[in-house]
Design an enzyme around this catalytic site. Structure first.
Site, PDB file in Angstrom:
ATOM      1  N   CYS A  84     -10.455 -35.921   8.498  1.00 62.11           N
ATOM      2  CA  CYS A  84     -10.360 -34.757   7.598  1.00 62.11           C
ATOM      3  C   CYS A  84      -9.213 -34.870   6.605  1.00 62.11           C
ATOM      4  CB  CYS A  84     -10.285 -33.464   8.394  1.00 62.11           C
ATOM      5  SG  CYS A  84      -8.780 -33.263   9.379  1.00 62.11           S
ATOM      6  N   HIS A  97     -15.524 -31.129   3.763  1.00 58.18           N
ATOM      7  CA  HIS A  97     -14.585 -31.726   4.718  1.00 58.18           C
ATOM      8  C   HIS A  97     -15.230 -32.903   5.429  1.00 58.18           C
ATOM      9  CE1 HIS A  97     -16.315 -29.720   8.481  1.00 58.18           C
ATOM     10  NE2 HIS A  97     -17.043 -29.270   7.478  1.00 58.18           N
ATOM     11  N   HIS A 113      -7.168 -29.397  11.301  1.00 56.93           N
ATOM     12  CA  HIS A 113      -8.339 -29.758  10.492  1.00 56.93           C
ATOM     13  C   HIS A 113      -8.154 -29.130   9.120  1.00 56.93           C
ATOM     14  CE1 HIS A 113     -12.380 -31.267   9.878  1.00 56.93           C
ATOM     15  NE2 HIS A 113     -12.662 -30.148   9.260  1.00 56.93           N
TER      16      HIS A 113
END
Length: 137
Positions: free
Chosen positions: A46, A109, A97
């Site tokens: 990510c 993402h 994240h």
């Protein structure tokens, strides 16, 4: 791009061109596989994905989600705009994240299960782990 989002996002601030450039770069990598520690088009995690996209547009970011969370200014949920970073507390406490907000409740993402993809913040997993947004430009 338009098929995934329904329509192109329209940022509500003056940095519209920057946001469009970031999103355009990021969308080119839809389907790229997730690779833990990956930061190049062969595979992304990510934060590696976010860093790569921003670097491609001329903006330097730290390597990890928790370090990226320290950059820029906090953005209230009602004020989020395309190009903002959105953060989640997933496998560990704190920001673990990160994705790029697209507008209309969607974000881009590198997902560990789907690779680079578009997800909805209204999804119960993402809404339950959401911790905030930051504006870095």
């Amino acid at each position: 791009f338009r098929a995934l989002l329904g329509r192109a996002p329209s940022p509500s601030r003056g940095n519209n061109l920057i946001a469009r450039r970031l999103i355009g770069i990021g969308m080119q990598h839809i389907g790229t596989p997730y690779v833990f520690g990956g930061s190049y088009p062969g595979g992304f995690d990510c934060s590696g994905f976010v860093r790569y996209v921003f670097a491609s547009a001329g903006y330097g970011l730290p390597r990890t989600a928790d370090a990226q969370y320290e950059v820029g200014i906090p953005v209230d949920t009602r004020e989020r705009a395309a190009g903002d970073l959105v953060f989640f507390s997933t496998y560990t406490y704190g920001p673990s994240h990160v994705g790029i907000y697209l507008g209309d409740g969607k974000f881009l993402h590198a997902s560990s299960s789907q690779g680079v993809t578009v997800s909805s913040l209204s999804n119960s997993y993402w809404s339950g782990t959401y911790i905030g947004a930051r504006r870095v430009f």
